[in-house]
Scaffold this motif. Structure first.
Motif, short mmCIF file in Angstrom:
data_model
loop_
_atom_site.label_atom_id
_atom_site.label_comp_id
_atom_site.label_asym_id
_atom_site.label_seq_id
_atom_site.Cartn_x
_atom_site.Cartn_y
_atom_site.Cartn_z
N THR A 142 -68.40 -38.90 47.52
CA THR A 142 -67.56 -37.83 47.11
C THR A 142 -66.42 -37.90 48.13
O THR A 142 -66.53 -37.72 49.38
N VAL A 146 -62.52 -33.06 47.84
CA VAL A 146 -63.36 -32.44 46.78
C VAL A 146 -64.26 -31.48 47.70
O VAL A 146 -64.55 -30.09 47.46
N SER A 150 -64.33 -27.22 48.22
CA SER A 150 -65.76 -26.51 47.95
C SER A 150 -66.08 -25.61 49.24
O SER A 150 -66.93 -24.81 48.93
N GLN A 261 -70.55 -30.13 42.40
CA GLN A 261 -69.02 -30.46 42.44
C GLN A 261 -68.74 -31.38 41.33
O GLN A 261 -67.40 -31.35 40.70
N VAL A 265 -65.48 -30.45 38.94
CA VAL A 265 -64.25 -31.01 38.86
C VAL A 265 -64.06 -31.61 37.32
O VAL A 265 -62.80 -32.00 36.86
N HIS A 431 -61.06 -25.23 42.89
CA HIS A 431 -60.65 -26.69 42.72
C HIS A 431 -59.28 -26.69 42.24
O HIS A 431 -58.49 -27.40 42.37
N SER A 435 -56.47 -28.84 43.60
CA SER A 435 -55.97 -29.96 42.91
C SER A 435 -54.78 -29.75 41.98
O SER A 435 -53.83 -30.74 41.81
#
Length: 691
Positions: A142, A146, A150, A261, A265, A431, A435
């Motif tokens: 990962t 990310v 989290s 996760q 996502v 997220h 993002s």
């Protein structure tokens, strides 16, 4: 158990005082040189008191160690018998054994793989298929961004202490837990008050800060277990395995510590796949990795393990569940936080009552607690050694609305095997923010609604002149104001023309003037509501469940001759590694041909089985397969009919050769129970062939 233990400790203390008093009386009589008969009577009373004290000590030892009243069953001895059997029959073994192994890594052997595969197949049936979940399979590696979003990069830690001389590392909470358990189980002289204190420490162990944990370690004089050297103060250690993606090393990543996760996502695409409708659930089974500080307890604490996780996305304003009524009447052991804090034990509570009283936060959370209970008990977990413990207030993540752990009791004590949490909207919001992609849901209105919307419009030109390189952080802080803060600023700017405003990213106050921001409320018509869904997350530690299942299924029974104890795993057919064995009674060409015919029928029916044509006695062959937990054995003793034996009762029926596979299939698939089979076919006496 706790009430009994407390009363025994009080009785032991009273009896100890009586023994000491009577001992003093005997010494006084001897010093006074009274008549011999009087001294002997006093000594007889003293000996009787000592016997009573010894009896209470045995009862207390049995209570604290989980033994029977006669002290015949010992947890450690039982565990060793289970582990020895599991390793000898290759259910699992330490990884890289020929190189002395690596702590916290294990290989599953053939029967272990089969049990694990069956548990996962039943999990898919029970959850993914029955609830129409969307299953995904995401990478183990990962990207750091990310796990930064989290919170794992900054907060996925355990508290560690070091041996100050050798540098050996230990988990701080494990050392404190071991100390408390050992005192409670082995030190029979501690008072009931001290025992209550140690039990309270165990109850709030996960709630202790680094400072509180360090203070307890010092208070109890806990040292390094191997060397007895002093320990450092506890400090956080991140449990994730770090790696890099690509040869340059410029793209940092981690081996995932959980599978969740990957689902979060992918929410936007999964929501679209589901027709833009809520609620829906996504599920994933996969490997996760945690660099445990000092792994122990076999399969219960490992560095690579299988997780099965569900993320159920729901409207935060409506957490009802259409199938909740199917589980509302279930009654099982629950351990709410109030009972934990007051030193009480878990008690049987009807799930519907727990939800209606608000002990369980909402219907959907309650529904999954009920479904988890059904899953575990159908696997073979003893319902009397299964409880649902609510997280203490400070134990929960700050964003969680409620959280319960399914804990299973085994020889190591109560082990968390499943977590069921209402994580609110934290993950999707985190997220979204990181993002820049909105992970939101939409509710379309049948009629447009007029709403008043707060509009904050920073004047970037003026802010740029005033704050230069800090302009972006000031703009972001202004835009992040809630309605109350914004309207207070608007009022101050209109009356004073200037206001002090705290920018958290700068960690200081700045001066905002009237020409730097416009704040207003505008009325507009909305055709839909846009919101971030809440998440209900059941997370299953498959290895932990399997180990507890091994212990709950294991028992020993005497051989027919009574000269040895035979090991048996009473696996339900749904998880048994092999469903059936086929034995010719004796080595005989005709019987072996019949066995092969039955084997083909079992294969065609999709039933895992094993055929054994060795010349070993039938009793020994039964014992071998009982030790693997095989529920049914077909013994070929004629060319037209065979016997089918059930593992735990050792009862046998007689059926035609052509019927054998279908009878076993109906019993292993759950279409019929052994009682149904027993009542529908002629019974067969085992005679001298049984073990």
């Amino acid at each position: 158990m706790d009430a009994t233990e407390d009363s025994l400790r009080k009785a032991l203390a009273e009896k100890q005082s009586a023994v000491e008093a009577q001992g003093n009386a005997v010494r006084a009589l001897k010093a006074a040189k009274v008549a011999k008969a009087e001294i002997e009577a006093a000594i007889e009373t003293l000996n009787a008191l000592k016997l009573e004290k010894s009896s209470i000590e045995r009862q207390l030892q049995a209570a604290v160690s989980g033994n029977g009243p006669d002290g015949s069953v010992n947890r450690e001895a039982f565990r060793q018998a289970v582990v020895n059997t599991l390793e000898r029959r290759l259910f699992y073994i330490p990884s890289f054994k020929i190189y002395r192994g690596v702590a916290g890594l294990y290989d599953y052997g053939p029967p272990g793989c089969a049990v694990k595969s069956n548990v996962l197949a039943f999990w898919r049936q029970h959850f993914v298929l029955e609830e129409n979940m969307l299953e995904v399979d995401c990478p183990c590696v990962t990207p750091e961004v990310v796990l930064k979003a989290s919170g794992h990069v900054d907060k996925f830690t355990d508290l560690m202490v070091k041996d100050e001389i050798t540098g050996t590392c230990y988990r701080a909470d494990h050392l404190l837990k071991d100390f408390c358990n050992e005192k409670l189980q082995k030190d029979l002289t501690i008072t009931a008050e001290k025992a209550a204190e140690l039990k309270h420490v165990l109850a709030v162990l996960d709630d202790l800060s680094a400072e509180e944990l360090g203070a307890k370690i010092k208070e109890y004089g806990i040292v390094a277990p191997d060397t007895k050297n002093p320990l450092s103060d506890p400090y956080p250690f991140n449990l994730m395995f770090q790696t890099s993606i690509g040869p340059s090393g410029l793209s940092p990543g981690y081996m995932r510590p959980e599978t969740a996760q990957g689902i979060f996502v992918n929410f936007k695409d999964l929501y679209y796949y589901n027709g833009n409708k809520l609620p829906f659930a996504a599920a994933q089974i996969g490997q996760a990795f945690r660099n445990e500080i000092s792994p122990r307890q076999g399969l219960l604490r490992v560095r690579e393990f299988t997780l099965a996780e569900i993320e159920h996305f729901v409207d935060p304003e409506d957490k009802s569940h259409p199938k909740y009524c199917e589980v509302a009447d279930l009654e099982f052991l629950m351990f709410p936080r109030e009972e934990q804090m007051s030193g009480q034990s878990a008690k049987r509570i009807r799930l519907g009552e727990a939800v209606s009283k608000g002990t369980v936060n909402n219907e959907t959370l309650g529904y999954f607690i009920g479904r988890v209970y059904l899953f575990l008990t159908r696997l073979g977990i003893d319902k009397e050694r299964l409880r649902f413990r609510q997280h203490l207030t400070n134990e929960m993540a700050h964003y969680a609305a409620d959280c319960w752990d399914a804990e299973i009791e085994c020889s190591y004590g109560w082990i968390e095997c499943v977590g069921i949490a209402d994580r609110s909207a934290y993950d999707l919001r985190a997220h979204t923010e990181k993002s820049g992609v909105p992970l939101v849901a939409h509710e379309k209105f049948s009629e447009p609604r007029e709403v008043e919307e707060l509009v904050i419009a920073p004047v970037k030109k003026e802010l740029g002149l005033a704050f230069k390189g800090n302009q972006k952080m000031v703009v972001e802080s202004l835009e992040a104001m809630n309605e109350k803060e914004a309207m207070e600023m608007k009022a101050s700017l209109e009356t004073k023309g200037e206001v002090e405003f705290y920018v958290c990213t700068l960690e200081k106050n700045v001066s905002i003037k009237k020409n730097m921001v416009t704040i207003s409320k505008e009325k507009k018509k909305e055709h839909q509501r846009v919101f971030t869904p809440s998440v209900i997350e059941p997370s299953f530690g498959i290895g932990r469940i399997i180990y507890c299942l091994f212990e709950h299924s294991f028992y020993m029974r005497p051989s027919k001759a009574g000269d040895e104890q035979l090991n048996v795993f009473r696996f339900p057919p749904v998880v048994a590694p092999i469903k059936c064995t086929v034995f010719p009674l004796v080595q005989n060409q005709q019987y072996e041909e019949v066995a092969k015919v039955i084997s083909k029928s079992l294969t065609a029916a999709g039933i895992s089985h094993k055929i054994d044509i060795t010349g070993t006695s039938i009793g020994k062959r039964y014992a071998r397969t009982d030790e693997l937990g095989v529920p049914f054995a077909i013994t070929v003793d004629s060319s037209s009919s065979v016997t089918i034996r059930e593992r735990d009762s050792k009862d046998q029926i007689r059926v035609n050769v052509e019927e054998a596979a279908s009878v076993v299939k109906s019993a292993t698939d759950g279409q019929s129970t052994w009682d149904d089979v027993w009542s529908n076919f002629p019974h067969h006496s085992s005679g001298s062939t049984e073990d």
